[in-house]
Motif scaffolding. Structure first.
Motif, PDB file in Angstrom:
ATOM      1  N   SER A 155       0.833  -1.208   0.000  1.00 15.35           N
ATOM      2  CA  SER A 155       0.000   0.000   0.000  1.00 15.35           C
ATOM      3  C   SER A 155       0.863   1.251   0.000  1.00 15.35           C
ATOM      4  O   SER A 155       0.568   2.234  -0.687  1.00 15.35           O
ATOM      5  N   GLU A 156       1.931   1.206   0.779  1.00 16.29           N
ATOM      6  CA  GLU A 156       2.856   2.339   0.819  1.00 16.29           C
ATOM      7  C   GLU A 156       3.464   2.593  -0.552  1.00 16.29           C
ATOM      8  O   GLU A 156       3.564   3.733  -1.005  1.00 16.29           O
ATOM      9  N   ARG A 157       3.861   1.520  -1.224  1.00 16.37           N
ATOM     10  CA  ARG A 157       4.438   1.678  -2.557  1.00 16.37           C
ATOM     11  C   ARG A 157       3.406   2.149  -3.573  1.00 16.37           C
ATOM     12  O   ARG A 157       3.710   2.944  -4.462  1.00 16.37           O
ATOM     13  N   VAL A 158       2.184   1.665  -3.455  1.00 12.83           N
ATOM     14  CA  VAL A 158       1.114   2.108  -4.360  1.00 12.83           C
ATOM     15  C   VAL A 158       0.966   3.618  -4.284  1.00 12.83           C
ATOM     16  O   VAL A 158       0.760   4.294  -5.300  1.00 12.83           O
ATOM     17  N   ALA A 159       1.104   4.162  -3.078  1.00 20.14           N
ATOM     18  CA  ALA A 159       0.905   5.595  -2.883  1.00 20.14           C
ATOM     19  C   ALA A 159       2.122   6.427  -3.218  1.00 20.14           C
ATOM     20  O   ALA A 159       1.995   7.556  -3.700  1.00 20.14           O
ATOM     21  N   THR A 160       3.314   5.885  -2.993  1.00 19.57           N
ATOM     22  CA  THR A 160       4.518   6.715  -3.096  1.00 19.57           C
ATOM     23  C   THR A 160       5.482   6.331  -4.214  1.00 19.57           C
ATOM     24  O   THR A 160       6.216   7.178  -4.708  1.00 19.57           O
ATOM     25  N   LYS A 161       5.497   5.060  -4.598  1.00 13.54           N
ATOM     26  CA  LYS A 161       6.462   4.609  -5.597  1.00 13.54           C
ATOM     27  C   LYS A 161       5.864   3.452  -6.392  1.00 13.54           C
ATOM     28  O   LYS A 161       6.335   2.316  -6.325  1.00 13.54           O
ATOM     29  N   PRO A 162       4.824   3.726  -7.185  1.00 14.96           N
ATOM     30  CA  PRO A 162       4.100   2.646  -7.856  1.00 14.96           C
ATOM     31  C   PRO A 162       4.796   2.056  -9.075  1.00 14.96           C
ATOM     32  O   PRO A 162       4.386   0.982  -9.550  1.00 14.96           O
ATOM     33  N   ASP A 163       5.819   2.714  -9.593  1.00 13.59           N
ATOM     34  CA  ASP A 163       6.490   2.202 -10.782  1.00 13.59           C
ATOM     35  C   ASP A 163       6.985   0.779 -10.539  1.00 13.59           C
ATOM     36  O   ASP A 163       7.661   0.492  -9.552  1.00 13.59           O
ATOM     37  N   GLY A 164       6.629  -0.112 -11.467  1.00 18.76           N
ATOM     38  CA  GLY A 164       7.043  -1.505 -11.349  1.00 18.76           C
ATOM     39  C   GLY A 164       6.021  -2.400 -10.692  1.00 18.76           C
ATOM     40  O   GLY A 164       6.147  -3.627 -10.751  1.00 18.76           O
ATOM     41  N   LEU A 165       5.000  -1.805 -10.062  1.00 17.17           N
ATOM     42  CA  LEU A 165       3.948  -2.612  -9.458  1.00 17.17           C
ATOM     43  C   LEU A 165       2.897  -2.988 -10.503  1.00 17.17           C
ATOM     44  O   LEU A 165       2.554  -2.184 -11.367  1.00 17.17           O
ATOM     45  N   ASP A 166       2.381  -4.181 -10.407  1.00 12.96           N
ATOM     46  CA  ASP A 166       1.290  -4.634 -11.274  1.00 12.96           C
ATOM     47  C   ASP A 166      -0.027  -4.328 -10.567  1.00 12.96           C
ATOM     48  O   ASP A 166      -0.561  -5.157  -9.828  1.00 12.96           O
ATOM     49  N   LEU A 167      -0.528  -3.120 -10.754  1.00 14.13           N
ATOM     50  CA  LEU A 167      -1.732  -2.705 -10.044  1.00 14.13           C
ATOM     51  C   LEU A 167      -2.945  -3.532 -10.435  1.00 14.13           C
ATOM     52  O   LEU A 167      -3.769  -3.889  -9.585  1.00 14.13           O
ATOM     53  N   TRP A 187      -7.977  -6.478   6.406  1.00 10.55           N
ATOM     54  CA  TRP A 187      -7.881  -5.028   6.594  1.00 10.55           C
ATOM     55  C   TRP A 187      -6.762  -4.451   5.731  1.00 10.55           C
ATOM     56  O   TRP A 187      -6.918  -3.406   5.100  1.00 10.55           O
ATOM     57  N   ALA A 188      -5.617  -5.140   5.710  1.00  8.08           N
ATOM     58  CA  ALA A 188      -4.475  -4.653   4.926  1.00  8.08           C
ATOM     59  C   ALA A 188      -4.776  -4.694   3.429  1.00  8.08           C
ATOM     60  O   ALA A 188      -4.403  -3.776   2.685  1.00  8.08           O
ATOM     61  N   MET A 189      -5.437  -5.736   2.976  1.00  9.25           N
ATOM     62  CA  MET A 189      -5.797  -5.826   1.561  1.00  9.25           C
ATOM     63  C   MET A 189      -6.814  -4.753   1.200  1.00  9.25           C
ATOM     64  O   MET A 189      -6.735  -4.130   0.131  1.00  9.25           O
ATOM     65  N   ASN A 190      -7.753  -4.498   2.096  1.00  9.22           N
ATOM     66  CA  ASN A 190      -8.747  -3.457   1.856  1.00  9.22           C
ATOM     67  C   ASN A 190      -8.091  -2.079   1.782  1.00  9.22           C
ATOM     68  O   ASN A 190      -8.470  -1.238   0.961  1.00  9.22           O
ATOM     69  N   SER A 191      -7.101  -1.853   2.634  1.00 11.54           N
ATOM     70  CA  SER A 191      -6.379  -0.578   2.586  1.00 11.54           C
ATOM     71  C   SER A 191      -5.660  -0.404   1.253  1.00 11.54           C
ATOM     72  O   SER A 191      -5.621   0.693   0.692  1.00 11.54           O
ATOM     73  N   CYS A 192      -5.101  -1.503   0.747  1.00 12.64           N
ATOM     74  CA  CYS A 192      -4.431  -1.442  -0.550  1.00 12.64           C
ATOM     75  C   CYS A 192      -5.448  -1.166  -1.661  1.00 12.64           C
ATOM     76  O   CYS A 192      -5.184  -0.377  -2.580  1.00 12.64           O
ATOM     77  N   LEU A 193      -6.608  -1.791  -1.572  1.00  7.85           N
ATOM     78  CA  LEU A 193      -7.670  -1.547  -2.552  1.00  7.85           C
ATOM     79  C   LEU A 193      -8.046  -0.073  -2.574  1.00  7.85           C
ATOM     80  O   LEU A 193      -8.122   0.550  -3.648  1.00  7.85           O
ATOM     81  N   ALA A 194      -8.263   0.495  -1.394  1.00  7.78           N
ATOM     82  CA  ALA A 194      -8.635   1.906  -1.328  1.00  7.78           C
ATOM     83  C   ALA A 194      -7.511   2.801  -1.834  1.00  7.78           C
ATOM     84  O   ALA A 194      -7.760   3.792  -2.543  1.00  7.78           O
ATOM     85  N   THR A 195      -6.278   2.455  -1.503  1.00 10.36           N
ATOM     86  CA  THR A 195      -5.140   3.270  -1.941  1.00 10.36           C
ATOM     87  C   THR A 195      -5.013   3.275  -3.456  1.00 10.36           C
ATOM     88  O   THR A 195      -4.740   4.316  -4.073  1.00 10.36           O
ATOM     89  N   ILE A 196      -5.223   2.118  -4.072  1.00 13.92           N
ATOM     90  CA  ILE A 196      -5.195   2.055  -5.541  1.00 13.92           C
ATOM     91  C   ILE A 196      -6.281   2.963  -6.119  1.00 13.92           C
ATOM     92  O   ILE A 196      -6.046   3.745  -7.049  1.00 13.92           O
ATOM     93  N   GLY A 197      -7.486   2.865  -5.560  1.00 14.92           N
ATOM     94  CA  GLY A 197      -8.588   3.682  -6.068  1.00 14.92           C
ATOM     95  C   GLY A 197      -8.372   5.169  -5.879  1.00 14.92           C
ATOM     96  O   GLY A 197      -8.749   5.978  -6.731  1.00 14.92           O
ATOM     97  N   ILE A 198      -7.758   5.543  -4.778  1.00 14.64           N
ATOM     98  CA  ILE A 198      -7.518   6.961  -4.485  1.00 14.64           C
ATOM     99  C   ILE A 198      -6.391   7.528  -5.341  1.00 14.64           C
ATOM    100  O   ILE A 198      -6.509   8.616  -5.915  1.00 14.64           O
ATOM    101  N   GLU A 199      -5.299   6.789  -5.440  1.00 14.02           N
ATOM    102  CA  GLU A 199      -4.085   7.324  -6.062  1.00 14.02           C
ATOM    103  C   GLU A 199      -4.015   7.120  -7.570  1.00 14.02           C
ATOM    104  O   GLU A 199      -3.246   7.813  -8.239  1.00 14.02           O
ATOM    105  N   HIS A 200      -4.821   6.236  -8.129  1.00 13.80           N
ATOM    106  CA  HIS A 200      -4.687   5.890  -9.550  1.00 13.80           C
ATOM    107  C   HIS A 200      -6.054   5.931 -10.239  1.00 13.80           C
ATOM    108  O   HIS A 200      -6.793   4.935 -10.245  1.00 13.80           O
ATOM    109  N   PRO A 201      -6.400   7.081 -10.797  1.00 10.82           N
ATOM    110  CA  PRO A 201      -7.728   7.264 -11.398  1.00 10.82           C
ATOM    111  C   PRO A 201      -8.089   6.219 -12.437  1.00 10.82           C
ATOM    112  O   PRO A 201      -9.272   5.884 -12.591  1.00 10.82           O
TER     113      PRO A 201
END
Length: 245
Positions: A155-167, A187-201
């Motif tokens: 989740s941290e990488r999704v928000a700050t350094k997503p390059d290289g991640l397979d979203l 809970w952690a997976m849900n946080s990642c889901l929300a972070t993807i939705g927030i940070e990546h239109p």
């Protein structure tokens, strides 16, 4: 608490074979005694509802950490006691970069209390040079505590350094596995889901759709003025705030 044994880095007490171990044992005993004095049954009862088993006010705990400052040897010794308050103090006075990957892997598997797990990931692992190596390994680990840490780091990488991640791949995994995951991992997976939705239109609609279909945390009680952890509401609210800012 004696200034010599607990408030200063441990040092040999003689030149005749009695080494820092004695000072360290005294320091640990004194810290544990101080934590025991601060233990409040009312705080312990509140924490117990969240899966934690300590009764020390966190502001007071941070005050002890401020006084002790960074002491890696003392931090390691406090962790080894297994006491939750002592482990939280460990995470405030340790040197995050001093741990090797093996040590952090062992610690994450022992971090069976939510606050200890959260602080270990947020205060230590994220600042360690082995963080990415551990993130990758933990994402594929069957152990719940390890996998939960892997998703938190992701989740941290999704928000700050997503390059290289397979979203898209992360969304696939969330879609297929989040509903039946253990609570902490869910809970952690849900946080990642929300972070993807927030940070990546470009993935927002899919993230919202997954949340709406799985309904994870849909009924989670949320205090007035707080944002719901239900991913569709969470995503919508944070995006709205950013647009209005």
């Amino acid at each position: 608490m004696s200034q010599r044994s607990a408030c200063s880095p441990a040092s040999p007490i003689s030149s005749e074979g009695r080494h820092v171990t004695i000072d360290l044992e005294v320091a640990v005993a004194e810290v544990l005694a101080e934590l025991a004095e601060l233990d409040d049954p009312r705080i312990r009862a509140v924490n117990a509802r969240h899966g934690d088993d300590h009764g020390v006010n966190l502001t007071a705990l941070r005050g002890i950490a401020k006084r002790l400052r960074t002491q890696q040897d003392l931090a390691v010794a406090l962790w080894e006691t297994g006491d939750t308050a002592a482990r939280l103090l460990n995470l405030l006075i340790c040197r995050p970069k001093a741990f090797d990957a093996r040590q952090l892997d062992e610690m994450i598997r022992e971090a069976d209390r939510p606050k200890v797990h959260d602080w270990l990931v947020g205060y230590v692992v994220k600042k360690n040079p082995h963080a990415e190596e551990l993130r990758v390994a933990w994402m594929a680990d069957p152990a719940v505590f390890a996998a939960t840490a892997g998703w938190a780091l992701t989740s941290e990488r999704v928000a700050t350094k997503p390059d290289g991640l397979d979203l898209a791949g992360l969304l696939d995994t969330i879609e297929s596995g989040m509903a039946d995951a253990p609570d902490r991992l869910q809970w952690a997976m849900n946080s990642c889901l929300a972070t993807i939705g927030i940070e990546h239109p470009e993935y927002r609609s899919r993230a919202v759709d997954i949340g709406e279909r799985l309904k994870v945390l849909e009924d989670y009680p949320t205090s007035p003025g707080c944002t719901s952890p239900f991913a569709p509401l969470w995503i919508t609210e944070i995006v709205r705030r950013r647009q209005e800012a």
